[in-house]
Design a protein around this motif. Structure first.
Motif, PDB file in Angstrom:
ATOM      1  N   GLU A 147      45.225  18.472  13.409  1.00 11.84           N
ATOM      2  CA  GLU A 147      44.185  17.474  13.122  1.00 11.84           C
ATOM      3  C   GLU A 147      42.885  17.815  13.864  1.00 11.84           C
ATOM      4  OE1 GLU A 147      44.312  14.934  11.120  1.00 11.84           O
ATOM      5  OE2 GLU A 147      46.422  15.328  10.579  1.00 11.84           O
ATOM      6  N   PHE A 184      46.162   9.181  22.998  1.00  6.57           N
ATOM      7  CA  PHE A 184      46.607   9.625  21.676  1.00  6.57           C
ATOM      8  C   PHE A 184      47.765   8.768  21.192  1.00  6.57           C
ATOM      9  CE2 PHE A 184      45.474  13.733  23.923  1.00  6.57           C
ATOM     10  CZ  PHE A 184      44.254  13.894  23.296  1.00  6.57           C
ATOM     11  N   ARG A 208      51.758  15.216  21.816  1.00  6.61           N
ATOM     12  CA  ARG A 208      50.322  15.346  21.603  1.00  6.61           C
ATOM     13  C   ARG A 208      49.940  16.687  21.013  1.00  6.61           C
ATOM     14  NH1 ARG A 208      51.769  16.243  26.617  1.00  6.61           N
ATOM     15  NH2 ARG A 208      50.436  17.080  28.275  1.00  6.61           N
ATOM     16  N   LEU A 242      49.149  17.052  17.374  1.00  5.51           N
ATOM     17  CA  LEU A 242      47.837  16.661  16.841  1.00  5.51           C
ATOM     18  C   LEU A 242      46.908  17.862  16.662  1.00  5.51           C
ATOM     19  CD1 LEU A 242      47.230  13.453  18.979  1.00  5.51           C
ATOM     20  CD2 LEU A 242      47.803  13.551  16.545  1.00  5.51           C
TER      21      LEU A 242
END
Ligand SMILES: Nc1nc2c(c(=O)[nH]1)N[C@@H](CNc1ccc(C(=O)N[C@@H](CCC(=O)N[C@@H](CCC(=O)N[C@@H](CCC(=O)O)C(=O)O)C(=O)O)C(=O)O)cc1)CN2
Ligand SMILES: [Zn+2]
Length: 762
Positions: A188, A133, A182, A185
């Motif tokens: 998303e 990521f 991370r 995210l």
């Protein structure tokens, strides 16, 4: 009525069909079509073998790794692997295995594609490809693979339950290469998962298994909030979710798991048996509770009668809401016991591999649905087998128990402290600064394996086998002398595996012929089965090591696997604490160490590759484990004279949290993996002021690339800023058995040349 289901099935094939197909494809000997059709054939066979279950997993098949498949499904493919042409399969394997640079560019990465990083899957010996990521990572759904397998399953009449790795575990198992958070995210990622779930709903899918094994680990509050947000977002997606946790109890994540708006919860009722009653009592009335009652982590028959005693009241209480399954995916056990032709009947009667475990599950289902009487004979047979195992004289050896009871702390203490020993060792070793060595194994060539296979099949006499292996040792010694290495190894040609080799020679162990378990990609291990008290009938490595030492005036390292690693990479008995089993192994390996020393082998390496790896998933359990693990290593290693140099090796190298235990092992030299972290892993050793010698690995043995001398010199200079140079060794990250000689020789040439540069006055 109780629903029976499975969480995942081994994909390698009972005869390792997938391994051989993959390797043929990679060598260019098989077409992509051949590989694809073998995949389809395996899926079809494995679904058929799961017939009789109410729900069967779909999407658990993978050509390499299920986490990597998830990355592709989410459109999270590393940039570097994308623009090299080739079909989808090429791109996939490029991330899995990397692509080496053309020879002209060897030594740097231009032209090559670095493989995705590989790390172990929780506390198993399976390794997954770490999702990558960065703060700008965006996800795009590609459900084609899963949908195709779903269609395949349905065409076969399979009651399909798609299996997904859940979003929180997916993020937690990955790494942000830019150091970003991370978990940030998640917003998303969620729409992509939601889109996938809606797509499955549109396909008419009812249940979806969402694996969230991170629920068996310590989770910080932000991760708890992430779980809440994610599963709230999935609530209206039109499928029923079975949130699945395994490898341990939920403990302080139980509240969270019970609160999430999912249709069902799967828990590991083997490792987390104690919390099941409380969970059942607090489970909301509209939820299913799936109990993983058959261990997916070992090979023993389940005590079905005892299990039914425990399950029947739960079944009465939960009715249709009770589901039964193995504790985790069956990926971690071999496929089929019934093809084992070499094993004695008594031992076989104690065991269950994947297919036999599913048969146990069906039997439990019948007993609950139709009453125990319907399966009386089967239950009796199961009780008989277990009673025979408990009473077997093969399992119990009073003299071994007496020896363990007589252990005292002195046995784990070297005669003198390290500085004194180091001086005595230096006197005879006469090593230069920055001494060079390797980690033990040299290439296990197809020829070496073929010769062993011939020997095992009885087509080659023992003498001829010994001569062939001795010839390999001669070759290894010649190569190392020509390279100018300082401390040599014999190369481990005679070993099928660093754990199985010892399992085959110790009493209390059995081994299988086909009991393969995937370790990573096409690589498999055949964990030996530790069923009884451990004894060493005779020396196991002394002849090979003494022979190797006789060929050279340079010091030859004896090469052993330590008790903790033998324990962690075997299937071990479930009738006593692991610590007790480990102490028995420690005593057997200690005897081997002392025999090596008596035979004139005066440098002895004891690998503990799985000591760091074997850390329990919960931090609160670390210290007790580390205490007995270190104690066992010390019992094994520390009975030797001051002049004898003890090495140990570990491939996983995050030592910050456990450095005190590493130091407490008191090995004279430890070799570790550091090259990929640019020596940053030495921080722990620097800050702790680790007192003994260290060999930080200078190149990654997983890559075919040849390291450049300057690069190694730079790495070692970095190391020398952290560790006093007189305590540094120069060596690769790990053993070289998976490499070819054509890669090993030039790489070691660069390493030896680098050591020479380092020795020159600045
Ligand atoms: N137990 C264990 N765990 C470990 C490691 C390890 O070394 N050992 N290393 C780390 C990484 N994991 C690894 C796991 C497996 C292999 C590996 O190389 N496995 C070999 C099998 C090794 C083996 O047992 N070989 C046997 C059997 C070989 C074989 O397949 N023989 C054929 C016939 C021979 C032929 O013609 O090829 C057959 O039986 O059908 C032998 O050499 O004797 C493979 O999958 O290819 C490497 C790393 C972490 N965990
Ligand atoms: Zn290693």
């Amino acid at each position: 009525m109780t629903t029976l289901h499975n969480l995942g099935f081994p994909r390698i094939g009972a005869r390792r069909e997938l391994k051989f197909a993959l390797e043929a494809y990679w060598k260019g000997e098989a077409s992509p079509e051949t590989l694809q059709s073998l995949g389809a054939e395996l899926r079809q066979r494995h679904w058929a073998q799961q017939a009789g279950l109410d729900l069967v997993p779909v999407g658990d098949f993978s050509f390499y790794d299920q986490v990597l498949d998830t990355s592709f499904m989410l459109g999270n493919v590393p940039e570097r692997a994308r623009d090299h042409g080739g079909d989808a399969l090429d791109v996939y394997f490029r991330v899995a295995r990397g692509r080496s640079a053309p020879a002209a560019e060897a030594g740097c990465c231009a032209g090559g594609v670095a493989a995705g990083e590989m790390t172990k899957w929780f506390d198993t010996n399976y390794h997954y490809i770490v999702p990558e990521f960065h703060s700008g990572t965006r996800f795009v759904l590609d459900a084609s693979r899963l949908l195709a397998q779903l269609a395949e399953a349905r065409a076969q009449g399979v009651a399909a339950k798609p299996v997904l790795l859940g979003p929180l575990s997916y993020l937690a198992l990955g790494k942000a290469k830019d150091g970003s958070d991370r978990l940030a995210l998640l917003p998303e990622l969620l729409p992509v998962y939601a889109e996938l779930l809606r797509l499955l709903a549109a396909e008419g899918v009812d249940w979806v298994q969402v694996d969230e094994p991170v629920l068996a680990t310590d989770l910080e509050a932000p991760w708890h909030r992430g779980f809440e947000a994610a599963y709230a977002a999935f609530a209206g997606c039109g499928v029923r979710l079975l949130l699945s946790c395994y490898f341990g109890p939920l403990q302080n994540n139980a509240e969270l798991a019970l609160r999430l708006p999912v249709a069902g919860l799967h828990v590991d009722a083997v490792a987390g048996r104690d919390e099941v009653q409380a969970l059942a009592a607090r489970l909301p009335a509209d939820r299913v509770l799936s109990l993983g009652v058959i261990s997916g982590r070992n090979v023993w028959k389940t005590d079905l009668t005892a299990l039914l005693d425990w399950l029947e009241p739960l079944a009465a209480r939960l009715g249709e809401r009770l589901w039964l399954a193995p504790s985790c995916s069956l990926l971690h056990v071999p496929v089929d016991l019934s093809i084992e032709d070499g094993m004695d009947a008594e031992l076989r009667s104690w065991l269950a591999f994947a297919l036999q475990k599913l048969a146990e599950l069906r039997l439990l289902g019948r007993a609950l649905r139709e009453g125990r009487d319907a399966v009386r004979a089967e239950l009796q047979a199961n009780r008989d087998a277990l009673a025979a195992r408990r009473a077997s004289p093969r399992v119990h050896r009073p003299e071994v128990r007496a020896a363990v009871a007589a252990l005292d702390a002195d046995m784990g203490r070297r005669r003198s402290p390290y500085p004194l020993r180091a001086a005595r060792q230096a006197e005879w070793l006469k090593l230069p600064a920055y001494p060079t060595t390797t980690i033990g194994s040299f290439p296990q060539t197809a020829e070496v394996r073929r010769v062993r296979a011939e020997f095992k099949a009885g087509r080659l006499e023992e003498g001829a086998y010994r001569d062939a292996m001795r010839a390999e040792i001669v070759h290894a010694v010649q190569v190392q002398e020509a390279l100018g290495l300082d401390v040599l190894v014999h190369g481990e040609a005679e070993r099928n595996d660093m754990v199985e080799y010892f399992g085959e020679q110790l009493d209390g162990y059995a081994f299988s012929r086909f009991g393969w378990v995937q370790s990573y990609g096409s690589r498999c291990v055949k964990p030996p089965i530790l069923f009884g008290d451990i004894a060493r009938p005779r020396p196991m490595t002394v002849d090979w090591s003494a022979y190797a030492q006789s060929l050279t005036t340079r010091p030859m390292k004896g090469m052993l696997t330590g008790p903790v690693t033998i324990l962690n990479w075997s299937f071990v008995r479930d009738d006593q604490p692991r610590a007790d089993t480990c102490r028995q192994l420690a005593l057997a390996m200690r005897a081997e160490v002392l025999d090596l020393e008596r035979a004139g082998v005066r440098v002895i390496q004891i690998d503990e590759a799985a000591l760091r790896e074997g850390l329990p998933l919960r931090r609160s359990a670390w210290q007790p484990y580390l205490d007995w693990a270190v104690e066992c290593f010390r019992i094994t290693a520390n009975g030797v004279r001051d002049e004898t140099q003890v090495h140990t090796h570990m491939c996983y190298s995050e030592f910050n949290d456990i450095i005190a235990s590493i130091a407490a092992m008191d090995a004279d030299v430890i070799t570790i993996e550091t090259s990929r972290s640019d020596m940053e892993l030495l921080d722990a050793f620097e800050h702790f002021q680790y007192p003994n010698e260290i060999g930080p690995g200078v190149y990654d043995i997983h890559s075919p690339n040849i390291p450049a001398r300057e690069h190694i010199v730079a790495l070692m200079r970095k190391a020398a800023r952290r560790i006093p140079p007189q305590r540094l060794w120069v060596n690769p990250d790990c053993g070289l058995k998976t490499r070819q000689w054509s890669e090993v020789i030039p790489a070691l040439e660069q390493m030896v040349a680098a050591a020479k540069t380092l020795r020159e006055p600045a």
